[in-house]
Write a protein that holds these residues in place. Structure first.
Motif, PDB file in Angstrom:
ATOM      1  N   ILE A  41       0.854  -1.186   0.000  1.00 54.36           N
ATOM      2  CA  ILE A  41       0.000   0.000   0.000  1.00 54.36           C
ATOM      3  C   ILE A  41       0.890   1.235   0.000  1.00 54.36           C
ATOM      4  O   ILE A  41       1.812   1.341   0.806  1.00 54.36           O
ATOM      5  CB  ILE A  41      -0.904   0.037   1.259  1.00 54.36           C
ATOM      6  N   LYS A  42       0.572   2.172  -0.896  1.00 49.52           N
ATOM      7  CA  LYS A  42       1.357   3.410  -0.952  1.00 49.52           C
ATOM      8  C   LYS A  42       0.471   4.547  -1.471  1.00 49.52           C
ATOM      9  O   LYS A  42      -0.310   4.344  -2.409  1.00 49.52           O
ATOM     10  CB  LYS A  42       2.555   3.220  -1.880  1.00 49.52           C
ATOM     11  N   GLY A  43       0.591   5.686  -0.848  1.00 53.37           N
ATOM     12  CA  GLY A  43      -0.086   6.884  -1.350  1.00 53.37           C
ATOM     13  C   GLY A  43      -1.557   7.003  -0.991  1.00 53.37           C
ATOM     14  O   GLY A  43      -2.304   7.687  -1.687  1.00 53.37           O
ATOM     15  N   ILE A  44      -1.981   6.361   0.096  1.00 51.77           N
ATOM     16  CA  ILE A  44      -3.375   6.490   0.530  1.00 51.77           C
ATOM     17  C   ILE A  44      -3.385   7.299   1.823  1.00 51.77           C
ATOM     18  O   ILE A  44      -2.964   6.812   2.877  1.00 51.77           O
ATOM     19  CB  ILE A  44      -4.051   5.122   0.735  1.00 51.77           C
ATOM     20  N   GLN A  45      -3.833   8.535   1.724  1.00 50.67           N
ATOM     21  CA  GLN A  45      -3.863   9.438   2.867  1.00 50.67           C
ATOM     22  C   GLN A  45      -5.076   9.145   3.749  1.00 50.67           C
ATOM     23  O   GLN A  45      -6.159   8.887   3.245  1.00 50.67           O
ATOM     24  CB  GLN A  45      -3.912  10.895   2.381  1.00 50.67           C
ATOM     25  N   GLY A  46      -4.871   9.185   5.055  1.00 52.89           N
ATOM     26  CA  GLY A  46      -5.976   9.048   5.999  1.00 52.89           C
ATOM     27  C   GLY A  46      -6.310   7.627   6.400  1.00 52.89           C
ATOM     28  O   GLY A  46      -7.196   7.412   7.224  1.00 52.89           O
ATOM     29  N   LEU A  47      -5.639   6.647   5.858  1.00 51.66           N
ATOM     30  CA  LEU A  47      -5.901   5.250   6.193  1.00 51.66           C
ATOM     31  C   LEU A  47      -4.936   4.813   7.299  1.00 51.66           C
ATOM     32  O   LEU A  47      -3.729   4.816   7.102  1.00 51.66           O
ATOM     33  CB  LEU A  47      -5.729   4.349   4.966  1.00 51.66           C
ATOM     34  N   SER A  48      -5.485   4.453   8.445  1.00 51.53           N
ATOM     35  CA  SER A  48      -4.627   3.994   9.541  1.00 51.53           C
ATOM     36  C   SER A  48      -4.290   2.515   9.350  1.00 51.53           C
ATOM     37  O   SER A  48      -4.992   1.787   8.647  1.00 51.53           O
ATOM     38  CB  SER A  48      -5.320   4.195  10.890  1.00 51.53           C
ATOM     39  N   GLU A  49      -3.231   2.097  10.005  1.00 47.52           N
ATOM     40  CA  GLU A  49      -2.845   0.684   9.942  1.00 47.52           C
ATOM     41  C   GLU A  49      -3.975  -0.194  10.458  1.00 47.52           C
ATOM     42  O   GLU A  49      -4.269  -1.240   9.882  1.00 47.52           O
ATOM     43  CB  GLU A  49      -1.581   0.444  10.767  1.00 47.52           C
ATOM     44  N   GLN A  50      -4.610   0.239  11.546  1.00 48.26           N
ATOM     45  CA  GLN A  50      -5.684  -0.564  12.130  1.00 48.26           C
ATOM     46  C   GLN A  50      -6.879  -0.678  11.189  1.00 48.26           C
ATOM     47  O   GLN A  50      -7.472  -1.746  11.060  1.00 48.26           O
ATOM     48  CB  GLN A  50      -6.126   0.013  13.483  1.00 48.26           C
ATOM     49  N   GLN A  51      -7.231   0.406  10.516  1.00 47.72           N
ATOM     50  CA  GLN A  51      -8.332   0.351   9.550  1.00 47.72           C
ATOM     51  C   GLN A  51      -8.027  -0.658   8.450  1.00 47.72           C
ATOM     52  O   GLN A  51      -8.897  -1.438   8.048  1.00 47.72           O
ATOM     53  CB  GLN A  51      -8.572   1.721   8.918  1.00 47.72           C
ATOM     54  N   PHE A  52      -6.798  -0.644   7.972  1.00 51.40           N
ATOM     55  CA  PHE A  52      -6.418  -1.570   6.910  1.00 51.40           C
ATOM     56  C   PHE A  52      -6.443  -3.014   7.412  1.00 51.40           C
ATOM     57  O   PHE A  52      -6.973  -3.904   6.751  1.00 51.40           O
ATOM     58  CB  PHE A  52      -5.060  -1.210   6.320  1.00 51.40           C
ATOM     59  N   LEU A  53      -5.869  -3.239   8.593  1.00 55.05           N
ATOM     60  CA  LEU A  53      -5.866  -4.597   9.148  1.00 55.05           C
ATOM     61  C   LEU A  53      -7.290  -5.103   9.360  1.00 55.05           C
ATOM     62  O   LEU A  53      -7.568  -6.284   9.147  1.00 55.05           O
ATOM     63  CB  LEU A  53      -5.091  -4.639  10.464  1.00 55.05           C
ATOM     64  N   ASP A  54      -8.196  -4.212   9.776  1.00 52.36           N
ATOM     65  CA  ASP A  54      -9.592  -4.618   9.962  1.00 52.36           C
ATOM     66  C   ASP A  54     -10.228  -5.095   8.656  1.00 52.36           C
ATOM     67  O   ASP A  54     -11.131  -5.930   8.671  1.00 52.36           O
ATOM     68  CB  ASP A  54     -10.420  -3.466  10.551  1.00 52.36           C
ATOM     69  N   LEU A  55      -9.758  -4.583   7.535  1.00 52.88           N
ATOM     70  CA  LEU A  55     -10.284  -4.993   6.229  1.00 52.88           C
ATOM     71  C   LEU A  55      -9.784  -6.364   5.781  1.00 52.88           C
ATOM     72  O   LEU A  55     -10.486  -7.100   5.103  1.00 52.88           O
ATOM     73  CB  LEU A  55      -9.901  -3.975   5.144  1.00 52.88           C
ATOM     74  N   ILE A  56      -8.555  -6.706   6.148  1.00 53.45           N
ATOM     75  CA  ILE A  56      -7.926  -7.884   5.540  1.00 53.45           C
ATOM     76  C   ILE A  56      -7.618  -9.030   6.489  1.00 53.45           C
ATOM     77  O   ILE A  56      -7.283 -10.116   6.038  1.00 53.45           O
ATOM     78  CB  ILE A  56      -6.618  -7.495   4.819  1.00 53.45           C
ATOM     79  N   ARG A  57      -7.735  -8.816   7.795  1.00 56.39           N
ATOM     80  CA  ARG A  57      -7.259  -9.833   8.732  1.00 56.39           C
ATOM     81  C   ARG A  57      -8.320 -10.197   9.758  1.00 56.39           C
ATOM     82  O   ARG A  57      -9.054  -9.353  10.244  1.00 56.39           O
ATOM     83  CB  ARG A  57      -6.027  -9.305   9.460  1.00 56.39           C
ATOM     84  N   ASP A  58      -8.348 -11.477  10.088  1.00 52.92           N
ATOM     85  CA  ASP A  58      -9.138 -11.964  11.209  1.00 52.92           C
ATOM     86  C   ASP A  58      -8.171 -12.092  12.388  1.00 52.92           C
ATOM     87  O   ASP A  58      -7.331 -12.992  12.392  1.00 52.92           O
ATOM     88  CB  ASP A  58      -9.758 -13.320  10.871  1.00 52.92           C
ATOM     89  N   PRO A  59      -8.254 -11.208  13.387  1.00 55.28           N
ATOM     90  CA  PRO A  59      -7.265 -11.218  14.471  1.00 55.28           C
ATOM     91  C   PRO A  59      -7.294 -12.481  15.329  1.00 55.28           C
ATOM     92  O   PRO A  59      -6.323 -12.788  16.008  1.00 55.28           O
ATOM     93  CB  PRO A  59      -7.629  -9.984  15.299  1.00 55.28           C
ATOM     94  N   ILE A  60      -8.380 -13.238  15.273  1.00 52.27           N
ATOM     95  CA  ILE A  60      -8.470 -14.474  16.052  1.00 52.27           C
ATOM     96  C   ILE A  60      -7.632 -15.580  15.414  1.00 52.27           C
ATOM     97  O   ILE A  60      -6.926 -16.319  16.084  1.00 52.27           O
ATOM     98  CB  ILE A  60      -9.937 -14.956  16.160  1.00 52.27           C
ATOM     99  N   LYS A 111     -13.028   8.806  -2.626  1.00 54.89           N
ATOM    100  CA  LYS A 111     -12.431   7.987  -3.678  1.00 54.89           C
ATOM    101  C   LYS A 111     -10.913   7.992  -3.514  1.00 54.89           C
ATOM    102  O   LYS A 111     -10.304   9.035  -3.349  1.00 54.89           O
ATOM    103  CB  LYS A 111     -12.826   8.525  -5.057  1.00 54.89           C
ATOM    104  N   VAL A 112     -10.330   6.808  -3.542  1.00 56.02           N
ATOM    105  CA  VAL A 112      -8.877   6.681  -3.432  1.00 56.02           C
ATOM    106  C   VAL A 112      -8.251   7.210  -4.718  1.00 56.02           C
ATOM    107  O   VAL A 112      -8.725   6.924  -5.821  1.00 56.02           O
ATOM    108  CB  VAL A 112      -8.471   5.212  -3.172  1.00 56.02           C
ATOM    109  N   SER A 113      -7.194   7.974  -4.583  1.00 51.36           N
ATOM    110  CA  SER A 113      -6.497   8.572  -5.717  1.00 51.36           C
ATOM    111  C   SER A 113      -6.075   7.521  -6.744  1.00 51.36           C
ATOM    112  O   SER A 113      -5.697   6.400  -6.385  1.00 51.36           O
ATOM    113  CB  SER A 113      -5.261   9.315  -5.217  1.00 51.36           C
ATOM    114  N   VAL A 114      -6.135   7.883  -7.991  1.00 50.26           N
ATOM    115  CA  VAL A 114      -5.704   6.991  -9.072  1.00 50.26           C
ATOM    116  C   VAL A 114      -4.221   6.657  -8.934  1.00 50.26           C
ATOM    117  O   VAL A 114      -3.775   5.564  -9.295  1.00 50.26           O
ATOM    118  CB  VAL A 114      -5.990   7.646 -10.451  1.00 50.26           C
ATOM    119  N   SER A 115      -3.447   7.585  -8.382  1.00 54.20           N
ATOM    120  CA  SER A 115      -2.007   7.360  -8.225  1.00 54.20           C
ATOM    121  C   SER A 115      -1.667   6.473  -7.026  1.00 54.20           C
ATOM    122  O   SER A 115      -0.524   6.053  -6.873  1.00 54.20           O
ATOM    123  CB  SER A 115      -1.282   8.699  -8.088  1.00 54.20           C
ATOM    124  N   ALA A 116      -2.650   6.184  -6.173  1.00 56.41           N
ATOM    125  CA  ALA A 116      -2.407   5.316  -5.019  1.00 56.41           C
ATOM    126  C   ALA A 116      -2.085   3.898  -5.496  1.00 56.41           C
ATOM    127  O   ALA A 116      -2.632   3.423  -6.488  1.00 56.41           O
ATOM    128  CB  ALA A 116      -3.623   5.293  -4.110  1.00 56.41           C
TER     129      ALA A 116
END
Length: 161
Positions: A41-60, A111-116
């Protein structure tokens, strides 16, 4: 930012059995394989690590590792014999990355930037004797690129490849 996700040993990874079966041969003595899903991931402003992990990972059931720069290393890693990392070739559609970019847009409300940059890959860490030619069964060179390393080629300080 590079994020690696893999299943906890107590839970197990359902993909592991089919990979081990595919690589079972007289020449190979694969004892184990760990499969990691990689997100770049590169160039996405405002996205925290925790927000991203919540999208892709099951912490259990899953572990995660976030790498911000190449000088960081993976302290959780067992020493592997062969590492195979597969991603799509440039110009080939990465449907997981497209879906992920849409999900990030919904989380952020913009909307996420096209350059992201949002890219995905899959990493296989093999333990035991395995030929590089055997691991080529796991990818299609027409649409995917693969990086294959032997453990002697990577030092912890150089991780990720």
């Amino acid at each position: 930012m590079r994020i690696e996700i893999w299943y906890k040993e107590i839970v197990g990874d359902g993909r592991k059995k089919s990979v081990l079966k595919l690589l079972s041969s007289k020449e190979d003595e694969v004892k184990d394989v760990q499969i990691r899903d990689i997100y770049l991931i590169k160039g996405i402003q405002g996205l925290s690590e925790q927000q991203f992990l919540d999208l892709i990972r099951d912490p259990i059931s899953q572990n995660s590792l976030i790498i911000h720069n190449s000088s960081q290393n993976d302290k959780s890693r067992k020493v592997f014999d062969i590492l195979l990392e597969i991603s799509v070739n440039p110009g080939v559609t990465d449907p997981v990355a497209i879906t992920l970019k849409d999900a990030i847009s919904q989380v952020l409300g913009i909307k996420v930037s096209v350059s992201a940059v949002v890219q995905t890959a899959r990493q296989y860490r093999f333990y035991g004797k395995v030929k590089k030619s055997s691991v080529s069964k796991l990818y299609n060179p027409l649409i995917q690129r693969a990086i294959i390393y032997h453990s002697r080629q990577i030092k912890l300080a150089e991780y990720p490849p």
